[in-house]
Scaffold this motif. Structure first.
Motif, PDB file in Angstrom:
ATOM      1  N   THR A  43       0.826  -1.191   0.000  1.00  0.00           N
ATOM      2  CA  THR A  43       0.000   0.000   0.000  1.00  0.00           C
ATOM      3  C   THR A  43       0.870   1.255   0.000  1.00  0.00           C
ATOM      4  OG1 THR A  43      -1.717  -1.134   1.219  1.00  0.00           O
ATOM      5  CG2 THR A  43      -1.795   1.274   1.233  1.00  0.00           C
ATOM      6  N   THR A  44       0.566   2.170  -0.910  1.00  0.00           N
ATOM      7  CA  THR A  44       1.316   3.420  -0.961  1.00  0.00           C
ATOM      8  C   THR A  44       0.924   4.293   0.225  1.00  0.00           C
ATOM      9  OG1 THR A  44       1.372   3.334  -3.349  1.00  0.00           O
ATOM     10  CG2 THR A  44       1.822   5.472  -2.326  1.00  0.00           C
ATOM     11  N   LYS A  45       1.906   4.745   0.946  1.00  0.00           N
ATOM     12  CA  LYS A  45       1.632   5.547   2.132  1.00  0.00           C
ATOM     13  C   LYS A  45       1.193   6.950   1.747  1.00  0.00           C
ATOM     14  CE  LYS A  45       3.703   7.021   6.490  1.00  0.00           C
ATOM     15  NZ  LYS A  45       4.927   7.029   7.323  1.00  0.00           N
ATOM     16  N   ARG A  46       0.143   7.403   2.361  1.00  0.00           N
ATOM     17  CA  ARG A  46      -0.311   8.763   2.111  1.00  0.00           C
ATOM     18  C   ARG A  46       0.642   9.765   2.768  1.00  0.00           C
ATOM     19  NH1 ARG A  46      -6.826   9.199   2.598  1.00  0.00           N
ATOM     20  NH2 ARG A  46      -7.386   7.281   1.529  1.00  0.00           N
ATOM     21  N   LYS A  47       0.831  10.876   2.090  1.00  0.00           N
ATOM     22  CA  LYS A  47       1.654  11.939   2.676  1.00  0.00           C
ATOM     23  C   LYS A  47       0.890  12.659   3.774  1.00  0.00           C
ATOM     24  CE  LYS A  47       4.329  12.794  -1.546  1.00  0.00           C
ATOM     25  NZ  LYS A  47       4.694  13.823  -2.567  1.00  0.00           N
ATOM     26  N   SER A  48      -0.426  12.697   3.594  1.00  0.00           N
ATOM     27  CA  SER A  48      -1.233  13.399   4.581  1.00  0.00           C
ATOM     28  C   SER A  48      -2.621  12.802   4.600  1.00  0.00           C
ATOM     29  CB  SER A  48      -1.327  14.893   4.244  1.00  0.00           C
ATOM     30  OG  SER A  48      -2.250  15.539   5.094  1.00  0.00           O
ATOM     31  N   THR A  49      -3.221  12.733   5.763  1.00  0.00           N
ATOM     32  CA  THR A  49      -4.587  12.223   5.844  1.00  0.00           C
ATOM     33  C   THR A  49      -5.596  13.349   5.714  1.00  0.00           C
ATOM     34  OG1 THR A  49      -4.509  12.439   8.246  1.00  0.00           O
ATOM     35  CG2 THR A  49      -3.906  10.294   7.310  1.00  0.00           C
ATOM     36  N   LYS A  50      -5.117  14.588   5.647  1.00  0.00           N
ATOM     37  CA  LYS A  50      -6.009  15.729   5.543  1.00  0.00           C
ATOM     38  C   LYS A  50      -6.092  16.226   4.117  1.00  0.00           C
ATOM     39  CE  LYS A  50      -5.070  17.416  10.220  1.00  0.00           C
ATOM     40  NZ  LYS A  50      -4.624  18.585  11.024  1.00  0.00           N
ATOM     41  N   ARG A  51      -7.254  16.703   3.756  1.00  0.00           N
ATOM     42  CA  ARG A  51      -7.421  17.305   2.441  1.00  0.00           C
ATOM     43  C   ARG A  51      -6.866  18.717   2.458  1.00  0.00           C
ATOM     44  NH1 ARG A  51     -10.481  14.705  -1.077  1.00  0.00           N
ATOM     45  NH2 ARG A  51     -11.685  12.923  -0.345  1.00  0.00           N
ATOM     46  N   LYS A  52      -6.463  19.166   1.272  1.00  0.00           N
ATOM     47  CA  LYS A  52      -6.044  20.553   1.170  1.00  0.00           C
ATOM     48  C   LYS A  52      -7.231  21.470   1.423  1.00  0.00           C
ATOM     49  CE  LYS A  52      -2.213  19.950  -2.089  1.00  0.00           C
ATOM     50  NZ  LYS A  52      -1.697  20.298  -3.451  1.00  0.00           N
ATOM     51  N   ALA A  53      -6.940  22.692   1.659  1.00  0.00           N
ATOM     52  CA  ALA A  53      -8.021  23.652   1.855  1.00  0.00           C
ATOM     53  C   ALA A  53      -8.951  23.631   0.666  1.00  0.00           C
ATOM     54  CB  ALA A  53      -7.432  25.049   2.049  1.00  0.00           C
ATOM     55  N   SER A  54     -10.246  23.695   0.932  1.00  0.00           N
ATOM     56  CA  SER A  54     -11.232  23.626  -0.134  1.00  0.00           C
ATOM     57  C   SER A  54     -11.009  24.740  -1.145  1.00  0.00           C
ATOM     58  CB  SER A  54     -12.648  23.734   0.441  1.00  0.00           C
ATOM     59  OG  SER A  54     -12.886  22.666   1.327  1.00  0.00           O
ATOM     60  N   PRO A  55     -11.129  24.409  -2.427  1.00  0.00           N
ATOM     61  CA  PRO A  55     -10.965  25.437  -3.446  1.00  0.00           C
ATOM     62  C   PRO A  55     -12.107  26.442  -3.372  1.00  0.00           C
ATOM     63  CG  PRO A  55     -11.752  23.390  -4.412  1.00  0.00           C
ATOM     64  CD  PRO A  55     -11.403  23.094  -2.988  1.00  0.00           C
ATOM     65  N   THR A  56     -11.890  27.605  -3.950  1.00  0.00           N
ATOM     66  CA  THR A  56     -12.953  28.596  -3.961  1.00  0.00           C
ATOM     67  C   THR A  56     -14.088  28.098  -4.814  1.00  0.00           C
ATOM     68  OG1 THR A  56     -11.992  29.712  -5.878  1.00  0.00           O
ATOM     69  CG2 THR A  56     -11.281  30.470  -3.699  1.00  0.00           C
ATOM     70  N   LEU A 361     -24.308   3.762  -8.191  1.00  0.00           N
ATOM     71  CA  LEU A 361     -23.200   4.659  -8.517  1.00  0.00           C
ATOM     72  C   LEU A 361     -22.992   5.716  -7.429  1.00  0.00           C
ATOM     73  CD1 LEU A 361     -24.141   5.372 -12.257  1.00  0.00           C
ATOM     74  CD2 LEU A 361     -22.565   3.613 -11.408  1.00  0.00           C
ATOM     75  N   ALA A 362     -21.722   6.011  -7.160  1.00  0.00           N
ATOM     76  CA  ALA A 362     -21.354   7.130  -6.292  1.00  0.00           C
ATOM     77  C   ALA A 362     -20.537   8.097  -7.141  1.00  0.00           C
ATOM     78  CB  ALA A 362     -20.545   6.646  -5.096  1.00  0.00           C
ATOM     79  N   ILE A 363     -21.022   9.321  -7.269  1.00  0.00           N
ATOM     80  CA  ILE A 363     -20.372  10.337  -8.100  1.00  0.00           C
ATOM     81  C   ILE A 363     -19.604  11.294  -7.205  1.00  0.00           C
ATOM     82  CG2 ILE A 363     -20.750  12.181  -9.777  1.00  0.00           C
ATOM     83  CD1 ILE A 363     -23.411  10.792 -10.512  1.00  0.00           C
ATOM     84  N   GLU A 364     -18.294  11.372  -7.398  1.00  0.00           N
ATOM     85  CA  GLU A 364     -17.438  12.211  -6.554  1.00  0.00           C
ATOM     86  C   GLU A 364     -16.950  13.436  -7.328  1.00  0.00           C
ATOM     87  OE1 GLU A 364     -13.300  11.728  -3.976  1.00  0.00           O
ATOM     88  OE2 GLU A 364     -13.484  10.781  -5.952  1.00  0.00           O
ATOM     89  N   ARG A 365     -17.123  14.613  -6.749  1.00  0.00           N
ATOM     90  CA  ARG A 365     -16.468  15.807  -7.282  1.00  0.00           C
ATOM     91  C   ARG A 365     -15.064  15.838  -6.678  1.00  0.00           C
ATOM     92  NH1 ARG A 365     -19.296  21.627  -6.818  1.00  0.00           N
ATOM     93  NH2 ARG A 365     -18.861  21.350  -4.599  1.00  0.00           N
ATOM     94  N   ILE A 366     -14.060  15.673  -7.543  1.00  0.00           N
ATOM     95  CA  ILE A 366     -12.699  15.445  -7.069  1.00  0.00           C
ATOM     96  C   ILE A 366     -12.163  16.613  -6.237  1.00  0.00           C
ATOM     97  CG2 ILE A 366     -10.315  15.047  -7.815  1.00  0.00           C
ATOM     98  CD1 ILE A 366     -11.476  13.617 -10.284  1.00  0.00           C
ATOM     99  N   ALA A 367     -12.472  17.843  -6.630  1.00  0.00           N
ATOM    100  CA  ALA A 367     -11.890  19.015  -5.978  1.00  0.00           C
ATOM    101  C   ALA A 367     -12.150  19.072  -4.482  1.00  0.00           C
ATOM    102  CB  ALA A 367     -12.394  20.289  -6.653  1.00  0.00           C
ATOM    103  N   ASP A 399      -2.910  15.427  -2.132  1.00  0.00           N
ATOM    104  CA  ASP A 399      -1.477  15.702  -2.248  1.00  0.00           C
ATOM    105  C   ASP A 399      -0.814  14.903  -3.354  1.00  0.00           C
ATOM    106  OD1 ASP A 399      -1.355  17.543  -0.094  1.00  0.00           O
ATOM    107  OD2 ASP A 399      -1.514  15.860   1.300  1.00  0.00           O
ATOM    108  N   GLY A 400      -1.606  14.081  -4.073  1.00  0.00           N
ATOM    109  CA  GLY A 400      -1.048  13.298  -5.166  1.00  0.00           C
ATOM    110  C   GLY A 400      -0.617  11.901  -4.776  1.00  0.00           C
ATOM    111  N   ALA A 401      -0.653  11.571  -3.493  1.00  0.00           N
ATOM    112  CA  ALA A 401      -0.298  10.232  -3.056  1.00  0.00           C
ATOM    113  C   ALA A 401      -1.482   9.300  -3.256  1.00  0.00           C
ATOM    114  CB  ALA A 401       0.108  10.246  -1.587  1.00  0.00           C
TER     115      ALA A 401
END
Length: 537
Positions: A43-56, A361-367, A399-401
């Protein structure tokens, strides 16, 4: 194909309460069985378990959902990147009829023509499963407007005519349906006959030919599969849909599973119990002009509890010999149609089996990771399968991980829930479903229902849609943001309203006042006669 390990924990339901540019690229989950130690190493280790600040807000592609008001049935239009490079997805289009509106499915097609086809094409048509209340419109002349104007068709693996498992499933379903159609036709005026007839209404329109019981719904699915001009993609549980023409979104295929125990115990094809019922139905319906076959007569004779010389079939003679017994008020003593009682069990089994083949189906908005959930009519087995430990998706985090996404994670981020099967008692999982939808400050639920029509089905008043315990819990979880196709915003039942009688005293005045305040603040929900609209900005 190796049988997948089923999740052992049971779901508690509300019983009480080509990879070419522009084409869909489906990614399957890694289902290789590994030990916990091996899994940790891979399993690739995540760099962070937190999401970045929400985009505007201006950086977020808006999503709009329109729930049409054609009665007891599903039809949803999902529009991605509203106001930008809009893409449109039609999820189902059908009805069993309506009592609360004059909206017809033809009106929906006209809306699609004027708002979408006049300016472009319909990007995706999704047909979730073979039930009339989801597909009936695809048999109408109006749907010809879509021919050649659809880019993609998405179906579940259960609709793939080349899939061996799907073939087995379809064979059993057809056998069971024909037997039930025989029973409904044999005794249309009995209570059991009426119940079976109404349950069979999901599988197809009434027909004098039992062999054609599912002809209408089959024709509708065939039109979606072959008539729209787009080659269908058959999706499996665990697929991850990421496509160039739908940037900014991921779609997770939650179901249906392939495990027969999770779909439904299918029994044995040609079981004596099933075909014994069919023979009994044929004999009951036999007349001098259309007699039963000798083979059916002989086979049925061996199944009878009494020898033929002790059985009295002539109604006139029966009434002459036993006048008191034949009085109407003594009908409760009769066992003449006792053999039919098992039919309701089989009808419910057929209904549940088909519902569990729903493409969920589960639809995710990636941002921002927000999720819109469309489970169609998935029942317990389908919901349960989402939580199989082996079912997960590997996707990059903020974070791209690369991280692991599970159904529980998707449910926790759900902000829009299309309530399954018109909010009936058995199509929303509790502990592993609704209770995992933790975003209560945003969660909004849409119920495609016509309660007044549902209550007319046999036994009268038994089709409680929405079911009271589920309805209450939805209101609590959504802080009042629950919308019904028939009434609009959920509201306190008025005194004397027969349709809402069972929902009376659902909550006290203070609670309803709080919910109404929440509804008034929900500017992202709009209503008109044709549809009710939800927008995720």
């Amino acid at each position: 194909m190796a049988k997948r390990k089923s999740a052992s924990k049971k779901v508690k339901t509300w019983s009480h309460a080509s990879t070419k540019a522009g084409q869909t690229k489906s990614k399957r989950t890694n289902r290789k069985r590994v030990t916990p130690k091996a899994a940790k190493g891979k399993t690739t280790k995540r760099k962070s378990t937190k999401r970045k600040a929400s985009p505007t807000r201006s950086d977020l592609p808006a999503v709009r959902v329109r729930m049409f008001r054609q009665g007891l049935g599903d039809c949803f239009l999902v529009t991605f990147d509203v106001g930008g490079d809009e893409r449109h997805m039609l999820i189902d289009c059908g009805t069993l009829g309506n009592k609360n509106s004059d909206v017809k499915t033809d009106d929906i097609v006209k809306h699609l023509e004027s708002t979408i086809l006049d300016n472009g094409r319909l990007d995706v048509v999704v047909a979730t499963h073979e039930h009339q209340d989801h597909l009936s419109a695809f048999r109408t002349k109006a749907m010809k407007a879509l021919v050649g104007n659809v880019n993609h068709v998405w179906l579940a693996w259960t609709e793939d005519p080349a899939d061996p498992d799907a073939k087995t499933l379809a064979k059993y379903r057809n056998d069971l349906g024909q037997a039930l159609a025989e029973i409904a036709l044999a005794s249309p005026d009995t209570e059991v006959g009426k119940q079976v007839h109404d349950l069979m209404g999901f599988a197809g329109e009434a027909s004098d030919d039992p062999l054609g019981f599912a002809k209408t719904v089959n024709e509708a699915m065939d039109f979606v599969r072959t008539g729209l001009g787009a080659k269908p993609t058959y999706h499996n549980q665990g697929d991850l849909i990421e496509t160039d023409w739908l940037p900014g979104f991921r779609i997770y295929v939650l179901g249906p599973p392939r495990d027969k125990d999770l779909l439904k115990d299918l029994g044995e094809h040609g079981s004596d119990e099933l075909y014994g019922l069919m023979r009994a139905a044929k004999l009951s319906a036999a007349t001098a002009a259309s007699p039963a076959s000798a083979a059916d007569e002989e086979a049925s004779e061996l199944e009878q509890p009494f020898d033929s010389r002790f059985r009295l079939r002539d109604e006139t003679q029966k009434r002459r010999l036993y006048p008191g017994y034949c009085e109407t008020k003594q009908d409760w003593r009769s066992v003449d149609f006792g053999w039919m009682n098992a039919a309701t069990h089989f009808a419910l089994q057929l209904d549940s089996l088909t519902n569990n083949t729903s493409l969920a189906l589960a639809i995710e908005r990636i941002a921002d990771g927000k999720v819109l959930l469309f489970p169609a009519d998935a029942q317990q087995g389908n919901w349960l399968s989402w939580h199989d430990p082996e079912l997960h998706w590997s996707v990059p985090d903020a974070d791209g991980a690369v991280g692991k996404v599970t159904a529980a994670d998707l449910l926790s981020r759900t902000v829009f829930y299309k309530v399954g099967h018109h909010a009936s008692h058995n199509a929303t999982a509790r502990g592993q479903g609704l209770e995992l939808m933790a975003n209560e400050d945003e969660l909004t639920a849409f119920i495609p229902v016509d309660r007044k029509l549902a209550l007319t089905r046999n036994p009268k008043g038994s089709w409680q849609m929405p079911a009271r315990p589920l309805y209450l819990r939805l209101l609590q979880k959504c802080q009042g943001r629950v919308v019904r196709a028939d009434t609009g915003w959920a509201a306190k039942a008025k005194s004397g309203d027969a349709t809402e009688k069972a929902l009376k005293d659902l909550a006290d005045d203070d609670q309803w006042a709080a919910w109404q305040k929440s509804q008034s603040s929900a500017k992202h929900v709009k209503e008109n006669e044709l549809f009710i609209e939800y927008t995720l900005e």
